[in-house]
Design a protein around this motif. Structure first.
Motif, PDB file in Angstrom:
ATOM      1  N   ALA A  19       0.825  -1.208   0.000  1.00  0.00           N
ATOM      2  CA  ALA A  19       0.000   0.000   0.000  1.00  0.00           C
ATOM      3  C   ALA A  19       0.861   1.261   0.000  1.00  0.00           C
ATOM      4  CB  ALA A  19      -0.939  -0.012   1.210  1.00  0.00           C
ATOM      5  N   ILE A  20       1.941   1.255   0.774  1.00  0.00           N
ATOM      6  CA  ILE A  20       2.824   2.428   0.817  1.00  0.00           C
ATOM      7  C   ILE A  20       3.495   2.638  -0.532  1.00  0.00           C
ATOM      8  CG2 ILE A  20       4.979   3.316   1.796  1.00  0.00           C
ATOM      9  CD1 ILE A  20       4.136   2.253   4.466  1.00  0.00           C
ATOM     10  N   ALA A  21       3.958   1.562  -1.141  1.00  0.00           N
ATOM     11  CA  ALA A  21       4.579   1.682  -2.470  1.00  0.00           C
ATOM     12  C   ALA A  21       3.593   2.296  -3.464  1.00  0.00           C
ATOM     13  CB  ALA A  21       5.047   0.316  -2.955  1.00  0.00           C
ATOM     14  N   LEU A  22       2.338   1.851  -3.416  1.00  0.00           N
ATOM     15  CA  LEU A  22       1.325   2.388  -4.329  1.00  0.00           C
ATOM     16  C   LEU A  22       1.048   3.856  -4.033  1.00  0.00           C
ATOM     17  CD1 LEU A  22      -0.717   1.914  -6.595  1.00  0.00           C
ATOM     18  CD2 LEU A  22      -2.358   1.138  -4.856  1.00  0.00           C
ATOM     19  N   VAL A  23       0.967   4.210  -2.749  1.00  0.00           N
ATOM     20  CA  VAL A  23       0.708   5.600  -2.363  1.00  0.00           C
ATOM     21  C   VAL A  23       1.835   6.512  -2.826  1.00  0.00           C
ATOM     22  CG1 VAL A  23       0.659   7.154  -0.368  1.00  0.00           C
ATOM     23  CG2 VAL A  23      -0.832   5.150  -0.429  1.00  0.00           C
ATOM     24  N   LEU A  24       3.071   6.101  -2.611  1.00  0.00           N
ATOM     25  CA  LEU A  24       4.205   6.938  -3.001  1.00  0.00           C
ATOM     26  C   LEU A  24       4.286   7.088  -4.512  1.00  0.00           C
ATOM     27  CD1 LEU A  24       6.960   5.681  -0.517  1.00  0.00           C
ATOM     28  CD2 LEU A  24       5.681   7.822  -0.422  1.00  0.00           C
ATOM     29  N   LEU A  25       4.024   6.009  -5.238  1.00  0.00           N
ATOM     30  CA  LEU A  25       4.040   6.099  -6.699  1.00  0.00           C
ATOM     31  C   LEU A  25       2.911   6.986  -7.209  1.00  0.00           C
ATOM     32  CD1 LEU A  25       4.830   2.404  -7.704  1.00  0.00           C
ATOM     33  CD2 LEU A  25       6.313   4.388  -8.010  1.00  0.00           C
ATOM     34  N   SER A  26       1.762   6.931  -6.544  1.00  0.00           N
ATOM     35  CA  SER A  26       0.605   7.703  -6.998  1.00  0.00           C
ATOM     36  C   SER A  26       0.756   9.188  -6.699  1.00  0.00           C
ATOM     37  CB  SER A  26      -0.668   7.176  -6.334  1.00  0.00           C
ATOM     38  OG  SER A  26      -0.861   5.809  -6.629  1.00  0.00           O
ATOM     39  N   THR A  27       1.403   9.516  -5.585  1.00  0.00           N
ATOM     40  CA  THR A  27       1.495  10.920  -5.181  1.00  0.00           C
ATOM     41  C   THR A  27       2.728  11.634  -5.703  1.00  0.00           C
ATOM     42  OG1 THR A  27       2.576  10.249  -3.102  1.00  0.00           O
ATOM     43  CG2 THR A  27       0.171  10.522  -3.079  1.00  0.00           C
ATOM     44  N   GLY A  28       3.802  10.895  -5.951  1.00  0.00           N
ATOM     45  CA  GLY A  28       5.016  11.590  -6.384  1.00  0.00           C
ATOM     46  C   GLY A  28       5.892  10.819  -7.329  1.00  0.00           C
ATOM     47  N   GLY A  29       5.509   9.617  -7.682  1.00  0.00           N
ATOM     48  CA  GLY A  29       6.330   8.821  -8.584  1.00  0.00           C
ATOM     49  C   GLY A  29       7.713   8.581  -8.024  1.00  0.00           C
ATOM     50  N   LEU A  30       8.712   8.651  -8.898  1.00  0.00           N
ATOM     51  CA  LEU A  30      10.099   8.423  -8.507  1.00  0.00           C
ATOM     52  C   LEU A  30      10.535   9.412  -7.442  1.00  0.00           C
ATOM     53  CD1 LEU A  30      12.725   6.859  -9.055  1.00  0.00           C
ATOM     54  CD2 LEU A  30      13.234   8.532 -10.839  1.00  0.00           C
ATOM     55  N   LYS A  31      10.147  10.673  -7.593  1.00  0.00           N
ATOM     56  CA  LYS A  31      10.523  11.701  -6.626  1.00  0.00           C
ATOM     57  C   LYS A  31       9.917  11.425  -5.261  1.00  0.00           C
ATOM     58  CE  LYS A  31      12.678  15.542  -5.681  1.00  0.00           C
ATOM     59  NZ  LYS A  31      14.153  15.618  -5.772  1.00  0.00           N
ATOM     60  N   GLY A  32       8.687  10.921  -5.246  1.00  0.00           N
ATOM     61  CA  GLY A  32       8.045  10.593  -3.984  1.00  0.00           C
ATOM     62  C   GLY A  32       8.776   9.489  -3.246  1.00  0.00           C
ATOM     63  N   LEU A  33       9.252   8.481  -3.991  1.00  0.00           N
ATOM     64  CA  LEU A  33      10.018   7.402  -3.377  1.00  0.00           C
ATOM     65  C   LEU A  33      11.305   7.937  -2.757  1.00  0.00           C
ATOM     66  CD1 LEU A  33       9.634   4.735  -6.214  1.00  0.00           C
ATOM     67  CD2 LEU A  33       8.445   4.737  -4.017  1.00  0.00           C
ATOM     68  N   GLN A  34      12.002   8.790  -3.498  1.00  0.00           N
ATOM     69  CA  GLN A  34      13.258   9.344  -3.011  1.00  0.00           C
ATOM     70  C   GLN A  34      13.035  10.243  -1.797  1.00  0.00           C
ATOM     71  OE1 GLN A  34      14.421  11.111  -6.759  1.00  0.00           O
ATOM     72  NE2 GLN A  34      15.933   9.527  -7.113  1.00  0.00           N
ATOM     73  N   THR A  35      11.968  11.032  -1.833  1.00  0.00           N
ATOM     74  CA  THR A  35      11.686  11.964  -0.745  1.00  0.00           C
ATOM     75  C   THR A  35      11.492  11.242   0.572  1.00  0.00           C
ATOM     76  OG1 THR A  35      10.677  13.582  -2.232  1.00  0.00           O
ATOM     77  CG2 THR A  35      10.052  13.699   0.080  1.00  0.00           C
ATOM     78  N   MET A  36      10.670  10.220   0.588  1.00  0.00           N
ATOM     79  CA  MET A  36      10.384   9.531   1.849  1.00  0.00           C
ATOM     80  C   MET A  36      11.595   8.799   2.383  1.00  0.00           C
ATOM     81  SD  MET A  36       7.631  10.484   2.967  1.00  0.00           S
ATOM     82  CE  MET A  36       7.845   9.454   4.423  1.00  0.00           C
ATOM     83  N   SER A  37      12.468   8.301   1.516  1.00  0.00           N
ATOM     84  CA  SER A  37      13.682   7.648   1.990  1.00  0.00           C
ATOM     85  C   SER A  37      14.571   8.634   2.730  1.00  0.00           C
ATOM     86  CB  SER A  37      14.458   7.042   0.809  1.00  0.00           C
ATOM     87  OG  SER A  37      13.831   5.878   0.354  1.00  0.00           O
ATOM     88  N   ILE A  38      14.759   9.821   2.148  1.00  0.00           N
ATOM     89  CA  ILE A  38      15.638  10.817   2.767  1.00  0.00           C
ATOM     90  C   ILE A  38      15.075  11.289   4.099  1.00  0.00           C
ATOM     91  CG2 ILE A  38      16.577  13.147   2.503  1.00  0.00           C
ATOM     92  CD1 ILE A  38      16.790  12.612  -0.495  1.00  0.00           C
ATOM     93  N   VAL A  39      13.766  11.560   4.146  1.00  0.00           N
ATOM     94  CA  VAL A  39      13.148  12.065   5.374  1.00  0.00           C
ATOM     95  C   VAL A  39      13.149  10.995   6.466  1.00  0.00           C
ATOM     96  CG1 VAL A  39      11.005  12.921   6.390  1.00  0.00           C
ATOM     97  CG2 VAL A  39      11.752  13.762   4.151  1.00  0.00           C
ATOM     98  N   ALA A  40      12.808   9.762   6.105  1.00  0.00           N
ATOM     99  CA  ALA A  40      12.720   8.689   7.105  1.00  0.00           C
ATOM    100  C   ALA A  40      14.077   8.318   7.673  1.00  0.00           C
ATOM    101  CB  ALA A  40      12.064   7.455   6.484  1.00  0.00           C
ATOM    102  N   ALA A  41      15.138   8.537   6.910  1.00  0.00           N
ATOM    103  CA  ALA A  41      16.471   8.112   7.355  1.00  0.00           C
ATOM    104  C   ALA A  41      17.058   9.001   8.428  1.00  0.00           C
ATOM    105  CB  ALA A  41      17.422   8.070   6.159  1.00  0.00           C
ATOM    106  N   LEU A  42      16.640  10.267   8.499  1.00  0.00           N
ATOM    107  CA  LEU A  42      17.282  11.211   9.413  1.00  0.00           C
ATOM    108  C   LEU A  42      17.246  10.753  10.871  1.00  0.00           C
ATOM    109  CD1 LEU A  42      18.747  13.869   9.831  1.00  0.00           C
ATOM    110  CD2 LEU A  42      16.523  15.020   9.921  1.00  0.00           C
ATOM    111  N   PRO A  43      16.079  10.420  11.448  1.00  0.00           N
ATOM    112  CA  PRO A  43      16.092   9.963  12.848  1.00  0.00           C
ATOM    113  C   PRO A  43      16.818   8.639  13.030  1.00  0.00           C
ATOM    114  CG  PRO A  43      13.904   9.705  11.898  1.00  0.00           C
ATOM    115  CD  PRO A  43      14.702  10.499  10.925  1.00  0.00           C
ATOM    116  N   PHE A  44      16.755   7.774  12.020  1.00  0.00           N
ATOM    117  CA  PHE A  44      17.416   6.478  12.185  1.00  0.00           C
ATOM    118  C   PHE A  44      18.935   6.607  12.126  1.00  0.00           C
ATOM    119  CE2 PHE A  44      18.623   2.099  10.972  1.00  0.00           C
ATOM    120  CZ  PHE A  44      18.051   1.462  12.058  1.00  0.00           C
TER     121      PHE A  44
END
Length: 543
Positions: free
Chosen positions: A475-500
């Motif tokens: 579901a997350i993969a579909l949501v990210l592809l639907s809302t931002g495509g390739l850029k959406g995938l890249q965006t969430m990776s960068i944001v999610a990585a900061l706290p980790f």
């Protein structure tokens, strides 16, 4: 990370061998049901957000990305470079001789088998997706200061492809794998990220702090895996359009994800020893076969020349490119490429780290770090030399506009290159089949790891938990592809990585403290042993 690794897991779990020195009962009790509930709730809320308000999600994540890059871009570069330096210090410093497991324990796998499993870990959706697209993209849009579409930009394209897929990502994975292996095999901890913090936090890991660490670890892994599944979906979609003329749209994307989800859920239900093991072996043979076809049917001499030249160029510029930002030109190239990759690797660290920890019992820290850094990195170098080198040869000397294909749609670049090689249609079909297989094994393995992380480190997470995580990942993969495509995938990776990243820094500190304590205890035992020998030699009379 974009890797499928399930062939090395077993039916009883990733960590099934008793540790050397179990700690007292109750120690490292790990997470609670709250970890599972909160992780599922936050993930589900994100899916609902994307489904009900996709534009708001896209705007919010874009704002978060801009803030993260402008304020913390330097932090990503320094941290990942620091992980590489720390890994090398562990390998060649005073802790290198420490064994993962009992002091006299032999490695569970032969060196050849171990290398083979590390190699297989380095082959995945990411390499297939970016093997052609990344070098060609850099050729057309190189870092600031390099003229596009020249011999210099071609050299830079290969150098940065090696950089993004070489020692740095595997330094991230080696740190995570080493921490998990050491605390499991040497300290008797469960497979939880929070368990590694006991030397640093003490009993606080059993409370809210420990649960927060585990939840952040799960969320980072979810978005990292979803990113890879999104890339896989894009390339399967492009393959179907290229081979069969199916028009790419939302419904084709949703159908691909739905079918792949059913496949990996069925694989999950059949168990690790059947479906997932068979598919993992298929992955390796397909990847090696496709690689050899490109080397033989492509510009073989050019490929080997590219590998040799780029390897020297990469090693010679390793430090400068590791710390390269663009404060004076305000360019976005580093953010679009390097920071995205560093974030992607960090979000995949728990996933890949558990695999390499599982197969490395009995290795010394020196063997572990050197093997994990070199073997998969060399596999990546060879892959990019073959696929990226062939694409650049077609662009520079073959009268083929690979750059236009990449600019039109990066996910089609692989198939366009195959069209200009003998047997291109067959190679395109094999390439698409490889991506499908990687999609299934990656998602299946990810559901196992997420189930483990959200079930108190259970070696056998329940099918229901794995199924829930599998559906949410899709579901997350579909949501990210639907809302931002390739850029959406890249965006969430960068944001999610900061706290980790902060969590991984804490893990490094905790590992150093634990190793220092073990080294201190080892010296004390050696001194006591020498004293006993001296007393025995003196005899009853004390002379």
């Amino acid at each position: 990370m974009p890797f499928a690794y399930a062939s090395a897991t077993t039916s009883s779990g990733i960590f099934e061998i008793p540790a050397r020195a179990p700690l007292p009962a109750g120690t490292y009790s790990g997470g609670e049901p709250m970890v599972l509930r909160l992780s599922l709730l936050l993930t589900a809320l994100f899916v609902l957000w994307g489904a009900l308000a996709p534009q708001h999600l896209a705007l919010t994540t874009s704002t978060l990305l801009s803030f993260t890059i402008s304020r913390f871009g330097w932090f990503y570069l320094l941290t990942v470079f620091g992980f590489l330096v720390f890994a090398l210090y562990l390998a060649f410093g005073r802790f290198g001789h420490i064994r993962l497991g009992k002091e006299d324990e032999e490695p569970e796998f032969s060196r050849g088998s171990w290398f083979a499993m590390l190699f297989s870990a380095g082959m995945g959706i990411g390499l297939v997706f970016w093997g052609v697209a990344e070098p060609v993209s850099h050729f057309g849009t190189p870092p600031n200061g390099i003229t596009p579409e020249t011999a210099d930009s071609a050299r830079a394209a290969m150098r940065y492809s090696f950089f993004h897929w070489g020692l740095h990502p595997w330094a991230v994975y080696s740190l995570m794998g080493l921490v998990l292996a050491y605390f499991k095999f040497n300290r008797g901890a469960p497979g939880l990220i929070s368990a590694a913090f006991r030397p640093l936090l003490g009993d606080k890991v059993d409370g809210p702090i420990g649960r927060a660490i585990d939840i952040l670890s799960i969320l980072a892994t979810v978005f990292g895996v979803a990113t890879s599944l999104g890339f896989g979906t894009l390339q399967i979609e492009s393959g179907l359009e290229h081979l069969f003329g199916l028009k790419a749209d939302f419904w084709l994307t949703a159908t691909i994800i739905a079918i792949a989800t059913v496949m990996f859920l069925l694989s999950s239900l059949t168990g690790l020893e059947r479906g997932i093991k068979w598919l993992s072996n298929l992955n390796l043979w397909l990847a090696v076969g496709l690689f050899l076809l490109v080397v033989v049917l492509g510009p073989t001499g050019f490929i080997f020349d590219t590998f040799t030249t780029t390897l020297g160029d990469y090693l010679g510029n390793l430090t400068s490119i590791s710390l390269r930002m663009s404060p004076f030109s305000q360019g976005t190239w580093t953010a679009d490429w390097t920071l995205f990759y560093w974030a992607w690797w960090v979000t995949w660290a728990p996933f890949v780290g558990m695999f390499i920890a599982r197969v490395s019992r009995g290795r010394t820290i020196r063997e572990f770090v050197v093997g994990v850094l070199l073997v998969p990195a060399m596999a990546s170098f060879a892959w990019f030399s073959a696929f990226g080198g062939t694409a650049l040869d077609l662009q520079l000397f073959g009268n083929t506009n690979m750059l236009a294909a990449v600019k039109t749609d990066v996910s089609t670049a692989l198939y366009v290159m195959f069209d200009h090689l003998p047997g291109g249609t067959l190679m395109s079909f094999v390439g698409m089949l490889l991506v499908v297989s990687f999609f299934v094994t990656s998602a299946d393995s990810a559901t196992f790891v997420l189930g483990m992380l959200s079930s108190k480190g259970s070696l056998n997470p329940g099918n229901r938990v794995k199924l829930i995580w599998g559906v949410l990942l899709a579901a997350i993969a579909l949501v990210l592809l639907s809302t931002g495509g390739l850029k959406g995938l890249q965006t969430m990776s960068i944001v999610a990585a900061l706290p980790f990243m902060l969590i991984m820094i804490g893990m490094a500190v905790s590992l150093y403290l634990a190793l220092s304590q073990e080294e201190h205890d080892s010296r004390l035992r050696e001194i006591q042993r020498l004293h006993k020998i001296e007393e025995l030699l003196k005899g009853p009379g004390g002379r």
